[in-house]
Design an enzyme around this catalytic site. Structure first.
Site, short mmCIF file in Angstrom:
data_model
loop_
_atom_site.label_atom_id
_atom_site.label_comp_id
_atom_site.label_asym_id
_atom_site.label_seq_id
_atom_site.Cartn_x
_atom_site.Cartn_y
_atom_site.Cartn_z
N GLY A 8 38.17 151.65 58.09
CA GLY A 8 39.52 151.10 58.08
C GLY A 8 40.16 151.24 56.71
O GLY A 8 41.05 150.48 56.34
N GLU A 39 43.44 163.38 55.62
CA GLU A 39 42.74 164.02 54.50
C GLU A 39 41.25 164.15 54.81
O GLU A 39 40.70 163.37 55.55
CB GLU A 39 42.97 163.24 53.21
CG GLU A 39 42.49 161.78 53.23
CD GLU A 39 43.50 160.78 53.82
OE1 GLU A 39 43.81 159.81 53.12
OE2 GLU A 39 43.96 161.00 54.97
N ALA A 114 32.27 137.81 58.37
CA ALA A 114 32.94 136.70 57.69
C ALA A 114 34.42 136.71 58.07
O ALA A 114 35.15 137.60 57.66
CB ALA A 114 32.78 136.83 56.19
N ASN A 116 36.64 134.98 56.87
CA ASN A 116 37.41 134.88 55.64
C ASN A 116 36.48 135.02 54.45
O ASN A 116 35.45 134.37 54.38
CB ASN A 116 38.17 133.54 55.59
CG ASN A 116 39.38 133.59 54.68
OD1 ASN A 116 39.24 133.99 53.51
ND2 ASN A 116 40.53 133.20 55.19
N HIS A 144 50.33 133.68 58.89
CA HIS A 144 50.02 135.05 58.45
C HIS A 144 51.26 135.93 58.51
O HIS A 144 52.25 135.61 59.15
CB HIS A 144 48.93 135.67 59.34
CG HIS A 144 47.56 135.14 59.06
ND1 HIS A 144 47.08 133.97 59.60
CD2 HIS A 144 46.58 135.60 58.25
CE1 HIS A 144 45.86 133.75 59.17
NE2 HIS A 144 45.53 134.72 58.34
N LYS A 148 49.91 140.95 61.89
CA LYS A 148 48.57 140.56 62.35
C LYS A 148 48.48 140.67 63.85
O LYS A 148 49.36 140.21 64.56
CB LYS A 148 48.28 139.13 61.89
CG LYS A 148 46.86 138.67 62.25
CD LYS A 148 46.54 137.35 61.60
CE LYS A 148 45.16 136.85 61.95
NZ LYS A 148 44.09 137.83 61.62
#
Ligand SMILES: NC(=O)C1=CN([C@@H]2O[C@H](COP(=O)(O)OP(=O)(O)OC[C@H]3O[C@@H](n4cnc5c(N)ncnc54)[C@H](O)[C@@H]3O)[C@@H](O)[C@H]2O)C=CC1
Ligand SMILES: O=C(O)C1=N[C@H](C(=O)O)C[C@H](O)C1
EC number: 1.17.1.8
Length: 254
Positions: A8, A39, A114, A116, A144, A148
């Protein structure tokens, strides 16, 4: 030297993670993965569009900041190929997390999912778990940016899961309350409510609001810049190579 692949890497978080890895002499960027990349390499680091091709490069840790639809498959792929996942992507189900932990144990591969990585956010979650022992009435508001994809946030869900561990269950609000507009009271989780705000100009913010007779308690964390997550990602990369099980939540590695 820990060899890191970033999945990502063209995204908001992935690109921030690339900079963090490049600035740490103990980490080496081994590969980059993103289906939308055109690329073939970036500063000598090979770029792939398909995760299978990542196996052509020696890697120790798989950092994932992608999309909810692929996070489970990416994490499973990493574990099956003995690459330690450090996953920030949100949207996992409880069942998926349970299955991935079991897979990590069978492969004896450490990892981390996780919701966060910001230390302040972890602290708010821990404080909320403690407060819920005394204040069963609680509502979570997560705020947010408006790009999102998932709601509620993974952080809000993880916060609610931690609160559930210590809170005495109750269905909040008036017993006879009516939503004149469907959804007005927000998402329900174990009798508490979660609200998701999406606005341009925001990054990542959460309030946990407790109410009681004659008093209230509000816990709040703000991420103003995605660099706020990088200390936790860096810590996770360095920790997972020394454990043999996947853990859910950065608090387990602090
Ligand atoms: N745990 C944490 O501390 C944080 C977690 N997040 C989560 O990270 C995820 C990504 O967030 P953003 O970077 O803002 O999203 P983004 O949309 O900016 O980036 C996602 C990237 O993933 C790429 N991608 C899509 N499918 C892919 C695949 N199959 N393999 C590899 N790459 C793929 C996209 O091309 C894009 O470049 C979200 O789930 C978000 O909730 C975001 C911030 C902090
Ligand atoms: O999408 C984001 O930006 C974020 N997502 C994570 C979540 O869903 O909890 C973490 C943080 O809130 C930023």
């Amino acid at each position: 030297m820990i060899k890191v692949i970033i999945s990502g890497f063209k995204g908001r978080m992935g690109s921030t993670a690339v900079e963090m890895v490049n600035n740490d002499p103990k980490l080496e960027l081994a590969a980059l993965l993103d289906p939308f990349a055109t690329e073939k390499e970036v500063a000598g680091v090979p770029v792939f569009n398909d995760k299978a091709d990542v196996l052509s490069v020696a890697t120790d840790v798989w950092v994932d900041f992608t999309i909810p639809d692929v996070a489970y498959d990416n994490t499973k792929f990493a574990l099956e190929n003995k690459i330690c996942p450090v996953v920030g992507t949100t949207g996992f189900t409880e069942a998926q997390i349970t299955e991935l932990i079991a897979l990590s144990k069978s492969k004896k591969v450490g990892g981390l999912i996780a919701p966060n990585f910001a230390i302040g956010a972890i602290l708010v979650m821990e404080f909320a778990k403690k407060a819920a022992q005394y204040f069963p009435d609680v509502e979570i508001i997560e705020l947010h940016h408006d790009n999102k994809k998932d709601a509620p946030s993974g952080t809000a869900i993880k916060t609610a899961e931690l609160i559930k561990e210590t809170r005495t269950y109750k269905k909040q609000g008036a017993a006879d309350e009516v939503e004149s507009i469907p959804g007005a009271r927000g998402a329900e989780f174990d009798g508490m409510r979660i609200h998701s705000v999406r606005l341009p100009g925001l990054v990542a913010h959460q309030e946990v609001i407790f109410g009681a007779k004659g008093e209230g308690l509000t816990l709040r964390h703000d991420s103003y810049d995605r660099v706020s997550f990088m200390g936790g990602v860096n810590l996770g990369i360095k920790k997972v190579v020394n454990i043999d099980t996947l853990v859910y939540g950065l608090e387990h590695l602090l």
